[in-house]
Design an enzyme around this catalytic site. Sequence first.
Site, PDB file in Angstrom:
ATOM      1  N   LYS A  91     128.884  40.323  -5.919  1.00 50.64           N
ATOM      2  CA  LYS A  91     130.175  39.842  -5.423  1.00 50.64           C
ATOM      3  C   LYS A  91     131.244  40.785  -5.953  1.00 50.64           C
ATOM      4  O   LYS A  91     131.050  41.424  -6.989  1.00 50.64           O
ATOM      5  CB  LYS A  91     130.434  38.425  -5.962  1.00 50.64           C
ATOM      6  CG  LYS A  91     131.447  37.639  -5.190  1.00 50.64           C
ATOM      7  CD  LYS A  91     130.822  36.904  -4.026  1.00 50.64           C
ATOM      8  CE  LYS A  91     131.877  36.244  -3.168  1.00 50.64           C
ATOM      9  NZ  LYS A  91     131.293  35.534  -2.021  1.00 50.64           N
ATOM     10  N   GLY A 191     136.808  18.650   6.241  1.00 45.39           N
ATOM     11  CA  GLY A 191     137.150  20.029   6.614  1.00 45.39           C
ATOM     12  C   GLY A 191     136.528  20.391   7.946  1.00 45.39           C
ATOM     13  O   GLY A 191     135.310  20.526   8.047  1.00 45.39           O
ATOM     14  N   VAL A 192     137.392  20.503   8.962  1.00 43.68           N
ATOM     15  CA  VAL A 192     136.864  20.876  10.282  1.00 43.68           C
ATOM     16  C   VAL A 192     137.372  22.274  10.647  1.00 43.68           C
ATOM     17  O   VAL A 192     138.088  22.473  11.619  1.00 43.68           O
ATOM     18  CB  VAL A 192     137.194  19.828  11.376  1.00 43.68           C
ATOM     19  CG1 VAL A 192     136.192  18.690  11.339  1.00 43.68           C
ATOM     20  CG2 VAL A 192     138.610  19.284  11.231  1.00 43.68           C
ATOM     21  N   GLY A 193     136.975  23.231   9.815  1.00 46.54           N
ATOM     22  CA  GLY A 193     137.281  24.637  10.074  1.00 46.54           C
ATOM     23  C   GLY A 193     136.153  25.231  10.904  1.00 46.54           C
ATOM     24  O   GLY A 193     135.506  24.538  11.700  1.00 46.54           O
ATOM     25  N   VAL A 195     133.063  26.182  10.196  1.00 51.11           N
ATOM     26  CA  VAL A 195     131.733  25.583  10.059  1.00 51.11           C
ATOM     27  C   VAL A 195     131.776  24.096  10.416  1.00 51.11           C
ATOM     28  O   VAL A 195     130.945  23.607  11.189  1.00 51.11           O
ATOM     29  CB  VAL A 195     131.183  25.755   8.618  1.00 51.11           C
ATOM     30  CG1 VAL A 195     129.796  25.136   8.499  1.00 51.11           C
ATOM     31  CG2 VAL A 195     131.137  27.224   8.223  1.00 51.11           C
TER      32      VAL A 195
HETATM   33  P1  NAD Z   1     137.571  27.396   7.100  1.00 55.18           P
HETATM   34  O1  NAD Z   1     138.671  27.929   6.242  1.00 55.18           O
HETATM   35  O2  NAD Z   1     137.460  27.821   8.516  1.00 55.18           O
HETATM   36  O3  NAD Z   1     137.608  25.788   7.104  1.00 55.18           O
HETATM   37  C1  NAD Z   1     137.894  25.022   5.993  1.00 55.18           C
HETATM   38  C2  NAD Z   1     138.676  23.821   6.483  1.00 55.18           C
HETATM   39  O4  NAD Z   1     138.855  22.917   5.399  1.00 55.18           O
HETATM   40  C3  NAD Z   1     140.074  24.176   6.982  1.00 55.18           C
HETATM   41  O5  NAD Z   1     140.278  23.605   8.250  1.00 55.18           O
HETATM   42  C4  NAD Z   1     140.990  23.597   5.925  1.00 55.18           C
HETATM   43  O6  NAD Z   1     142.235  23.165   6.444  1.00 55.18           O
HETATM   44  C5  NAD Z   1     140.163  22.430   5.420  1.00 55.18           C
HETATM   45  N1  NAD Z   1     140.532  21.962   4.090  1.00 55.18           N
HETATM   46  C6  NAD Z   1     140.903  22.680   3.003  1.00 55.18           C
HETATM   47  N2  NAD Z   1     141.178  21.865   1.975  1.00 55.18           N
HETATM   48  C7  NAD Z   1     140.934  20.605   2.401  1.00 55.18           C
HETATM   49  C8  NAD Z   1     141.021  19.333   1.800  1.00 55.18           C
HETATM   50  N3  NAD Z   1     141.418  19.177   0.537  1.00 55.18           N
HETATM   51  N4  NAD Z   1     140.696  18.237   2.528  1.00 55.18           N
HETATM   52  C9  NAD Z   1     140.297  18.368   3.811  1.00 55.18           C
HETATM   53  N5  NAD Z   1     140.212  19.556   4.447  1.00 55.18           N
HETATM   54  C10 NAD Z   1     140.532  20.650   3.751  1.00 55.18           C
HETATM   55  O7  NAD Z   1     136.234  27.709   6.311  1.00 55.18           O
HETATM   56  P2  NAD Z   1     134.732  27.694   6.884  1.00 55.18           P
HETATM   57  O8  NAD Z   1     134.366  29.074   7.238  1.00 55.18           O
HETATM   58  O9  NAD Z   1     134.601  26.599   7.876  1.00 55.18           O
HETATM   59  O10 NAD Z   1     133.927  27.324   5.569  1.00 55.18           O
HETATM   60  C11 NAD Z   1     133.910  26.002   5.071  1.00 55.18           C
HETATM   61  C12 NAD Z   1     133.287  25.996   3.696  1.00 55.18           C
HETATM   62  O11 NAD Z   1     131.956  26.483   3.772  1.00 55.18           O
HETATM   63  C13 NAD Z   1     134.003  26.901   2.684  1.00 55.18           C
HETATM   64  O12 NAD Z   1     133.910  26.296   1.421  1.00 55.18           O
HETATM   65  C14 NAD Z   1     133.163  28.176   2.710  1.00 55.18           C
HETATM   66  O13 NAD Z   1     133.243  28.878   1.481  1.00 55.18           O
HETATM   67  C15 NAD Z   1     131.770  27.620   2.935  1.00 55.18           C
HETATM   68  N6  NAD Z   1     130.859  28.551   3.602  1.00 55.18           N
HETATM   69  C16 NAD Z   1     131.199  29.082   4.805  1.00 55.18           C
HETATM   70  C17 NAD Z   1     130.313  29.956   5.441  1.00 55.18           C
HETATM   71  C18 NAD Z   1     130.633  30.541   6.800  1.00 55.18           C
HETATM   72  O14 NAD Z   1     129.726  31.088   7.439  1.00 55.18           O
HETATM   73  N7  NAD Z   1     131.862  30.451   7.281  1.00 55.18           N
HETATM   74  C19 NAD Z   1     129.089  30.294   4.828  1.00 55.18           C
HETATM   75  C20 NAD Z   1     128.763  29.712   3.590  1.00 55.18           C
HETATM   76  C21 NAD Z   1     129.680  28.847   2.985  1.00 55.18           C
END
Ligand code: NAD
Length: 366
Positions: A91, A191-193, A195
């Site tokens: 990392k 969290g509906v980002g 993933v």
């Molecule tokens: P993202 O930033 O697209 O989505 C995260 C969502 O969580 C956002 O919509 C944000 O507004 C919301 N959020 C943040 N704080 C919050 C809270 N306190 N309460 C409710 N919602 C909240 O990220 P992502 O790419 O969807 O990833 C989600 C998680 O999975 C992260 O922790 C990331 O490190 C982990 N992850 C992602 C991947 C990937 O392929 N994207 C791979 C492994 C791990």
Amino acid sequence: MEVKEVEKVKESGIFGTLSQLGHEQVVFCHDEATGLKAIIAIHNTVLGPALGGTRMWNYSSEQEALTDVLRLSRGMTFKAAISGINLGGGKAVIIGDAKTMKTEAFLRRFGKFVNSLNGKYITAEDVNMKTIDMEYINMETKHVTGLPESMGGGGDPSPVTAYGVYMGMKATAKKVYGSDSLTGKRVAVQGVGQVGMHLVEYLVKEKAEVSITDLFEDKVKAIAKQFGVKAVGQDEIYDIDSDIYAPCALGATVNDETISRLKCSIIAGAANNQLKDEVRHGYMLMDKSITYAPDFLINAGGLINVYNEFLGNYNRNRVFEQAEKIYTTCLNILNLAENEKISSQEAAIKLSEKRIADIGRVRMTR
Ligand code: NAD
């Protein structure tokens, strides 16, 4: 120097930490002209080159940055090992304000540092790094993955990550309920980002009863409407009656305070480092009969995606096939945890370490 003093030196300071966590190499990168301060941590390269993203963060101290990079790189070692892929864990962190400090020269200088490791460390996007930043880094080193499809990369890893989480959730349901069907199961997605949204899609298709929350109310409303799911408040998510809690936002949401509130029987989500204390909280969940699907296993879809890009001849179908194997691995881990009366997190680490030791021995043979 007396023997006792030598021992003291051996056990204290940075080398004491490295020996405790098992790191191979830590590189401090400094460039006066661009203001670049970065740390690259290589945890373990027994299975292959150390792969892990670069994160830029305005750390409050150098110690905080070092702690973060050491912890994250160790996690990458376990994630690769448990997923059966031939990568080590690494990392990088860049210290500073991502909004103001990133220039072409700054990023290319970082790329040169990555290049100086000759492929022992391979970087990718992480928090506060954008595709354009990776393009600049890529100008100085070929040791970059997770590039967009337009640059020959595998593109957005989130759908693969969501699929892996879904597989892990189904495997855990099989262990806990005797069936992997999620139909009618009440799933709380935090969290509906990128993933979380794809996960909701899988769950709705299987007719689970989904509740969602996010920091942004508009987003929650729009997604609730699109998928016909229920919107709940940010803090309410810990108190609602649910079968499965799926943390897909932040780390450390499984802690002293939330464990006493959660009413679910399964925790399975995408966020990294969900357990605030990976030992104590793993056992607290066991005491409460909550089965935890280890995060670094079930969210490995993204890593599987970049691994395939790294191997070349990227094929999206093959990537999804590999992510599907998370189901079987997850069940194996939960069975091991049950048989050995250890937490699922500990069982997952144990299996990762075993694979590293076994393959390490194979590599030593002629
Ligand atoms: P993202 O930033 O697209 O989505 C995260 C969502 O969580 C956002 O919509 C944000 O507004 C919301 N959020 C943040 N704080 C919050 C809270 N306190 N309460 C409710 N919602 C909240 O990220 P992502 O790419 O969807 O990833 C989600 C998680 O999975 C992260 O922790 C990331 O490190 C982990 N992850 C992602 C991947 C990937 O392929 N994207 C791979 C492994 C791990």
